[in-house]
Design an enzyme around this catalytic site. Sequence first.
Site, mmCIF file in Angstrom:
data_model
loop_
_atom_site.group_PDB
_atom_site.id
_atom_site.type_symbol
_atom_site.label_atom_id
_atom_site.label_comp_id
_atom_site.label_asym_id
_atom_site.label_seq_id
_atom_site.Cartn_x
_atom_site.Cartn_y
_atom_site.Cartn_z
ATOM 1 N N ARG A 5 -21.374 -106.032 -17.494
ATOM 2 C CA ARG A 5 -22.303 -107.120 -17.797
ATOM 3 C C ARG A 5 -22.850 -106.942 -19.198
ATOM 4 N NH1 ARG A 5 -27.034 -110.077 -15.007
ATOM 5 N NH2 ARG A 5 -27.296 -111.760 -16.514
ATOM 6 N N ARG B 223 -20.861 -113.820 -14.186
ATOM 7 C CA ARG B 223 -21.111 -112.414 -14.518
ATOM 8 C C ARG B 223 -20.536 -111.512 -13.435
ATOM 9 N NH1 ARG B 223 -25.404 -115.508 -13.562
ATOM 10 N NH2 ARG B 223 -26.849 -115.009 -11.899
ATOM 11 N N ASP C 167 -25.226 -108.741 -11.276
ATOM 12 C CA ASP C 167 -26.605 -109.008 -11.662
ATOM 13 C C ASP C 167 -27.465 -108.237 -10.673
ATOM 14 O OD1 ASP C 167 -28.753 -110.431 -13.046
ATOM 15 O OD2 ASP C 167 -29.008 -111.525 -11.169
ATOM 16 N N ASP D 28 -31.478 -107.602 -9.644
ATOM 17 C CA ASP D 28 -32.871 -108.005 -9.831
ATOM 18 C C ASP D 28 -33.786 -107.172 -8.948
ATOM 19 O OD1 ASP D 28 -32.403 -110.129 -11.640
ATOM 20 O OD2 ASP D 28 -31.966 -111.501 -9.984
#
Length: 164
Positions: A83, A94, A97, A99
């Site tokens: 990434r 992507r 990810d 979070d």
Amino acid sequence: MALALLGLGGNVGDVRATLDRAVADLCDGTAVTLLARSSDYETPPWGVTDQPAFVNLCLKVETTLTPRDLLARALAVEASLGRDRATGRRWGPRPVDIDILAYGDLVLHDADLTVPHPRMAERAFVLVPLMEIAPDWRIGDATVRELAARIDATGVTRLPPRPI
């Protein structure tokens, strides 16, 4: 030690293998210990819709890291798996990810880190997998279960387990 909730997703390459690797790289059993992992879910793209479907999952972890150190670790894992946040399109395709969705009951609003995640209550791709592992976790004045009951989960499909 703190409990934290993490959301992972991606839609480029062998996403499920990439997510497995991300979980393994994040959760070393020392600084970050995996307590629960949701199923993998295929989900429609959010934000930018002209891209392949995503695979999403959530983790419940115990960590000795501060929120900033946990973010730094997540960003390092993302980078190691291909990434490039500097050149990637916001909400675009992507490989991975990661979070931070929640960190204990901490409320933090900084330029580079906001917890609880500011848009998690709007996202079925977060709430559906989170329901499996933390339905009673409170986000503000509602539980994950209550937030999930309010969201349209159309298109969110649990994927079968991967062979070991």
